[in-house]
Scaffold this motif. Structure first.
Motif, PDB file in Angstrom:
ATOM      1  N   PHE A 330      90.600  -1.877  24.407  1.00 39.06           N
ATOM      2  CA  PHE A 330      91.723  -1.387  25.449  1.00 39.06           C
ATOM      3  C   PHE A 330      93.132  -1.381  24.753  1.00 39.06           C
ATOM      4  O   PHE A 330      93.293  -2.400  24.066  1.00 39.06           O
ATOM      5  CB  PHE A 330      91.601  -1.841  26.818  1.00 39.06           C
ATOM      6  N   VAL A 331      93.869  -0.522  25.241  1.00 40.43           N
ATOM      7  CA  VAL A 331      95.634  -0.351  25.182  1.00 40.43           C
ATOM      8  C   VAL A 331      96.154  -0.588  26.368  1.00 40.43           C
ATOM      9  O   VAL A 331      95.583   0.280  27.401  1.00 40.43           O
ATOM     10  CB  VAL A 331      95.845   0.578  24.106  1.00 40.43           C
ATOM     11  N   TYR A 332      97.163  -1.293  26.461  1.00 43.80           N
ATOM     12  CA  TYR A 332      98.024  -1.372  27.597  1.00 43.80           C
ATOM     13  C   TYR A 332      99.480  -1.064  27.463  1.00 43.80           C
ATOM     14  O   TYR A 332      99.812  -1.600  26.396  1.00 43.80           O
ATOM     15  CB  TYR A 332      97.808  -2.786  28.179  1.00 43.80           C
ATOM     16  N   ALA A 333      99.792  -0.259  28.291  1.00 44.28           N
ATOM     17  CA  ALA A 333     101.274   0.252  28.350  1.00 44.28           C
ATOM     18  C   ALA A 333     102.155  -0.099  29.352  1.00 44.28           C
ATOM     19  O   ALA A 333     101.529   0.322  30.471  1.00 44.28           O
ATOM     20  CB  ALA A 333     101.287   1.874  27.942  1.00 44.28           C
ATOM     21  N   GLY A 334     103.433  -0.331  29.240  1.00 42.57           N
ATOM     22  CA  GLY A 334     104.380  -0.859  30.221  1.00 42.57           C
ATOM     23  C   GLY A 334     105.218   0.331  30.770  1.00 42.57           C
ATOM     24  O   GLY A 334     105.838   0.868  29.858  1.00 42.57           O
ATOM     25  N   ASP A 339     106.826   1.078  37.456  1.00 41.94           N
ATOM     26  CA  ASP A 339     106.355  -0.188  37.616  1.00 41.94           C
ATOM     27  C   ASP A 339     104.799  -0.422  37.553  1.00 41.94           C
ATOM     28  O   ASP A 339     104.260  -0.816  38.555  1.00 41.94           O
ATOM     29  CB  ASP A 339     106.869  -0.871  38.827  1.00 41.94           C
ATOM     30  N   SER A 340     104.392   0.147  36.552  1.00 42.14           N
ATOM     31  CA  SER A 340     102.777   0.154  36.169  1.00 42.14           C
ATOM     32  C   SER A 340     102.424  -0.287  34.905  1.00 42.14           C
ATOM     33  O   SER A 340     103.372  -0.305  33.919  1.00 42.14           O
ATOM     34  CB  SER A 340     102.149   1.439  36.500  1.00 42.14           C
ATOM     35  N   VAL A 341     101.235  -0.984  34.689  1.00 43.99           N
ATOM     36  CA  VAL A 341     100.526  -0.984  33.366  1.00 43.99           C
ATOM     37  C   VAL A 341      99.680   0.285  33.045  1.00 43.99           C
ATOM     38  O   VAL A 341      98.622   0.052  33.897  1.00 43.99           O
ATOM     39  CB  VAL A 341      99.983  -2.027  33.253  1.00 43.99           C
ATOM     40  N   GLY A 342      99.874   1.003  32.313  1.00 41.34           N
ATOM     41  CA  GLY A 342      98.843   2.196  31.949  1.00 41.34           C
ATOM     42  C   GLY A 342      97.749   1.439  31.126  1.00 41.34           C
ATOM     43  O   GLY A 342      97.894   0.518  30.276  1.00 41.34           O
ATOM     44  N   ILE A 343      96.405   1.827  31.379  1.00 40.06           N
ATOM     45  CA  ILE A 343      95.247   1.304  30.692  1.00 40.06           C
ATOM     46  C   ILE A 343      94.430   2.315  30.208  1.00 40.06           C
ATOM     47  O   ILE A 343      94.346   3.165  30.777  1.00 40.06           O
ATOM     48  CB  ILE A 343      94.580   0.522  31.830  1.00 40.06           C
ATOM     49  N   PHE A 344      94.022   2.334  28.965  1.00 36.36           N
ATOM     50  CA  PHE A 344      93.470   3.093  28.000  1.00 36.36           C
ATOM     51  C   PHE A 344      92.405   2.565  27.280  1.00 36.36           C
ATOM     52  O   PHE A 344      92.445   1.400  26.713  1.00 36.36           O
ATOM     53  CB  PHE A 344      94.807   3.852  26.985  1.00 36.36           C
ATOM     54  N   SER A 345      91.402   3.080  27.262  1.00 37.68           N
ATOM     55  CA  SER A 345      90.387   2.987  26.387  1.00 37.68           C
ATOM     56  C   SER A 345      90.252   3.548  24.961  1.00 37.68           C
ATOM     57  O   SER A 345      90.989   4.581  24.799  1.00 37.68           O
ATOM     58  CB  SER A 345      88.714   3.196  26.932  1.00 37.68           C
ATOM     59  N   VAL A 346      89.662   2.838  24.172  1.00 31.54           N
ATOM     60  CA  VAL A 346      90.014   3.002  22.548  1.00 31.54           C
ATOM     61  C   VAL A 346      88.617   3.668  22.232  1.00 31.54           C
ATOM     62  O   VAL A 346      87.502   2.966  22.208  1.00 31.54           O
ATOM     63  CB  VAL A 346      90.249   2.037  21.760  1.00 31.54           C
ATOM     64  N   GLY A 347      88.437   5.003  21.776  1.00 30.52           N
ATOM     65  CA  GLY A 347      87.256   5.399  21.255  1.00 30.52           C
ATOM     66  C   GLY A 347      86.964   5.072  19.715  1.00 30.52           C
ATOM     67  O   GLY A 347      87.598   4.086  19.234  1.00 30.52           O
ATOM     68  N   LYS A 348      85.961   5.598  19.308  1.00 31.42           N
ATOM     69  CA  LYS A 348      85.297   5.047  17.942  1.00 31.42           C
ATOM     70  C   LYS A 348      86.185   5.353  16.705  1.00 31.42           C
ATOM     71  O   LYS A 348      86.090   4.606  15.840  1.00 31.42           O
ATOM     72  CB  LYS A 348      83.959   5.629  17.749  1.00 31.42           C
ATOM     73  N   LEU A 352      92.716   7.334  22.279  1.00 32.49           N
ATOM     74  CA  LEU A 352      92.811   6.980  23.670  1.00 32.49           C
ATOM     75  C   LEU A 352      92.297   7.551  24.698  1.00 32.49           C
ATOM     76  O   LEU A 352      92.675   8.882  24.597  1.00 32.49           O
ATOM     77  CB  LEU A 352      94.489   6.376  23.790  1.00 32.49           C
ATOM     78  N   ARG A 353      91.781   7.142  25.773  1.00 34.97           N
ATOM     79  CA  ARG A 353      91.571   7.898  26.947  1.00 34.97           C
ATOM     80  C   ARG A 353      92.129   7.155  28.023  1.00 34.97           C
ATOM     81  O   ARG A 353      91.983   5.980  28.300  1.00 34.97           O
ATOM     82  CB  ARG A 353      89.867   8.211  27.250  1.00 34.97           C
ATOM     83  N   TYR A 354      92.710   7.824  29.044  1.00 35.19           N
ATOM     84  CA  TYR A 354      93.536   7.190  30.051  1.00 35.19           C
ATOM     85  C   TYR A 354      92.459   6.894  31.234  1.00 35.19           C
ATOM     86  O   TYR A 354      91.843   7.652  31.643  1.00 35.19           O
ATOM     87  CB  TYR A 354      94.643   8.158  30.930  1.00 35.19           C
ATOM     88  N   VAL A 355      92.481   5.670  31.503  1.00 32.92           N
ATOM     89  CA  VAL A 355      91.184   5.224  32.626  1.00 32.92           C
ATOM     90  C   VAL A 355      91.968   4.680  33.894  1.00 32.92           C
ATOM     91  O   VAL A 355      91.228   4.442  34.863  1.00 32.92           O
ATOM     92  CB  VAL A 355      90.308   3.951  31.760  1.00 32.92           C
ATOM     93  N   GLY A 397      88.451  -2.847  31.150  1.00 37.32           N
ATOM     94  CA  GLY A 397      89.628  -3.087  30.924  1.00 37.32           C
ATOM     95  C   GLY A 397      90.970  -3.264  32.226  1.00 37.32           C
ATOM     96  O   GLY A 397      91.870  -3.444  31.893  1.00 37.32           O
ATOM     97  N   ALA A 398      90.208  -3.038  33.317  1.00 35.38           N
ATOM     98  CA  ALA A 398      90.950  -3.381  34.708  1.00 35.38           C
ATOM     99  C   ALA A 398      91.648  -4.644  34.819  1.00 35.38           C
ATOM    100  O   ALA A 398      91.198  -5.621  34.220  1.00 35.38           O
ATOM    101  CB  ALA A 398      90.130  -3.138  35.791  1.00 35.38           C
ATOM    102  N   LEU A 399      92.632  -4.581  35.390  1.00 39.71           N
ATOM    103  CA  LEU A 399      93.557  -5.844  35.568  1.00 39.71           C
ATOM    104  C   LEU A 399      93.453  -6.012  37.355  1.00 39.71           C
ATOM    105  O   LEU A 399      93.773  -5.334  38.102  1.00 39.71           O
ATOM    106  CB  LEU A 399      94.969  -5.574  35.242  1.00 39.71           C
ATOM    107  N   ASP A 400      92.945  -7.237  37.448  1.00 33.25           N
ATOM    108  CA  ASP A 400      92.657  -7.956  38.813  1.00 33.25           C
ATOM    109  C   ASP A 400      93.822  -8.852  39.211  1.00 33.25           C
ATOM    110  O   ASP A 400      93.794 -10.103  38.589  1.00 33.25           O
ATOM    111  CB  ASP A 400      91.302  -8.400  39.279  1.00 33.25           C
ATOM    112  N   PHE A 401      94.732  -8.500  40.124  1.00 33.85           N
ATOM    113  CA  PHE A 401      95.839  -9.599  40.420  1.00 33.85           C
ATOM    114  C   PHE A 401      95.197 -10.719  40.972  1.00 33.85           C
ATOM    115  O   PHE A 401      94.296 -10.836  41.842  1.00 33.85           O
ATOM    116  CB  PHE A 401      96.653  -8.968  41.389  1.00 33.85           C
ATOM    117  N   THR A 402      95.532 -12.071  40.320  1.00 29.61           N
ATOM    118  CA  THR A 402      95.061 -13.274  40.783  1.00 29.61           C
ATOM    119  C   THR A 402      95.641 -14.050  42.034  1.00 29.61           C
ATOM    120  O   THR A 402      95.055 -14.817  42.782  1.00 29.61           O
ATOM    121  CB  THR A 402      95.436 -14.448  39.623  1.00 29.61           C
TER     122      THR A 402
END
Length: 422
Positions: A330-334, A339-348, A352-355, A397-402
């Motif tokens: 996964f790749v994370y973009a600020g 005010d978000s973190v974009g989350i992307f999966s990495v292909g073979k 990148l694919r936006y998830v 790749g999800a981010l769960d706030f603690t």
């Protein structure tokens, strides 16, 4: 994962801002550790004095709420941060680097002004291996104004510095005792400044910042240490240098740079763990560009461009940090203002694919970091004066706030040191 699906009114708006920074350097404030086991330490660099003598186009003007380098003990089970001390500095140590042995820490002092050229400076600290405490060893000039990024060459013998306001990069030698010497090489960026309006800006964007002059924003070696790369936001270029690990000198690669779309503003980049791919994030264009990297020739070849934002977004956004997860999945973009973190999966093949995205629980996320295990994700919300802590879902790749925050004035950069590892 989508912040629009969660009510921001549920956010507890009681984060306590830290007091204005002391100009003193080297005063460490102590707090008692919870137990005697070797701790996991987090160092947080901050803006500890207001930015002065800056260009009118500079949009990032923190009030200087930090107190220098803040030290935290990290709960290995929950990710929670407990403040244990502060290395007081009034020069905005906004970027940090720790050597491989975990014995020295280096800080880029962004608001320092040294000599007639008003250069910034870089400081060296020794690290107490039992507590993580810092002791100032020395400070040298950075080779340009406003050092905003430092990294250590894989040889361990040189520190690489990007001077944002000076538009230069520098190589500083590291002696056998970890002290820094004066720059052995300084390269001044030059070329045609890009337009103020980014080619790939979202509709209605007024995200205009660094296209007034040269601005070296990041510098780092490739994984093998043979080449050094740095990006200049104002020139819309990533430069590539052949590196001599005996002398510390930089020689332009062939070709010497790659260009990003005019006005998009490359800010940071991160190599995939395999070393074959590099991801660059553009501050004003709000994009990630995937490059194939030829480690033999020191050459980048562009292959994909993808937005950091959801497709329906309009308005202004400034991108900040980009990180690839340790497993490369996964790749994370600020995104600042969104005010978000974009989350992307990495292909073979690295594409990148936006998830999805995750709300940062604060405004203006300047940077973020994984803990050494990759289980926790720390988002440094510069204007909210806090660090928000998330748990990473390794499968999605999800981010769960603690639910955990740490109060830090104008946090900028975070490094970890596990004192249980010898």
């Amino acid at each position: 994962m989508n912040p629009s699906s969660r009510s921001r009114r549920s956010f507890l708006k009681t984060s306590v801002a830290l007091a204005a920074a002391s100009p003193l350097v080297g005063e460490l404030v102590h707090a008692q550790a919870a137990d005697d086991s070797p701790p996991l330490i987090a160092y947080v660099g901050t803006f500890s004095s207001p930015l002065q003598d800056v260009l009118p186009t500079q949009v990032d003007l923190p009030p200087g709420n930090g107190r220098g380098i803040h030290l935290f003990r990290v709960d290995r089970q929950t990710g929670e941060l407990t403040a244990i001390g502060t290395q007081r500095m009034g020069t905005s140590p906004s970027c940090l680097a720790v050597n491989a042995a975990g014995t020295r820490l280096y800080s880029a002092n962004e608001t320092d002004r040294v000599g007639a050229a008003k250069e910034g400076s870089v400081s060296t600290f020794s690290i107490d291996r039992s507590s993580g405490e810092l002791t100032l060893m020395g400070t040298v000039r950075s080779g340009g104004a406003g050092p905003t990024y430092v990294s250590i060459h894989p040889s361990g013998r040189f520190l690489l510095v990007a001077n944002y306001f000076g538009g230069s990069v520098a190589v500083l030698p590291i002696s056998s005792d970890g002290q820094l010497g004066e720059p052995v090489d300084v390269k001044q960026d030059a070329g045609t400044i890009g337009p103020t309006q980014a080619t790939n800006a979202p509709p209605g964007s007024f995200a205009i910042s660094g296209h007034d002059r040269t601005h070296a924003h990041m510098i780092q070696s490739d994984p093998l240490g043979r080449y050094v790369l740095h990006c200049d936001l104002g020139l819309d270029k990533i430069f590539l240098w052949r590196f001599d690990d005996q002398t510390g000198t930089l020689t332009a690669s062939d070709p010497p740079s790659v260009s990003l779309p005019p006005g998009d503003g490359p800010r940071h980049f991160h190599f995939h763990p395999g070393g074959r791919w590099l991801y660059s994030i553009q501050e004003e264009g709000s994009t990630i560009v995937l490059f194939d990297y030829d480690s033999d020739a020191g050459r980048l070849t562009e292959r994909q461009t993808i937005s950091t934002l959801p497709t329906e977004f309009v308005g202004s956004n400034f991108c900040s940090e980009i990180l690839v997860s340790g497993d490369g999945r996964f790749v994370y973009a600020g995104n600042r203002l969104h005010d978000s973190v974009g989350i992307f999966s990495v292909g073979k093949t690295g594409e990148l694919r936006y998830v999805g995205e995750e709300w940062t629980r604060g405004n203006y996320p300047r940077s973020f970091s994984f803990d050494p295990t990759g289980r926790f994700f720390y988002c440094l919300n510069q204007r909210a004066d806090n660090i928000a802590i998330f748990k990473v879902n390794r499968q999605t790749g999800a981010l769960d706030f603690t639910g955990h925050y740490a109060a830090v004035g104008n946090p900028s950069h975070m490094m970890f040191l596990d004192l249980s590892v010898q």
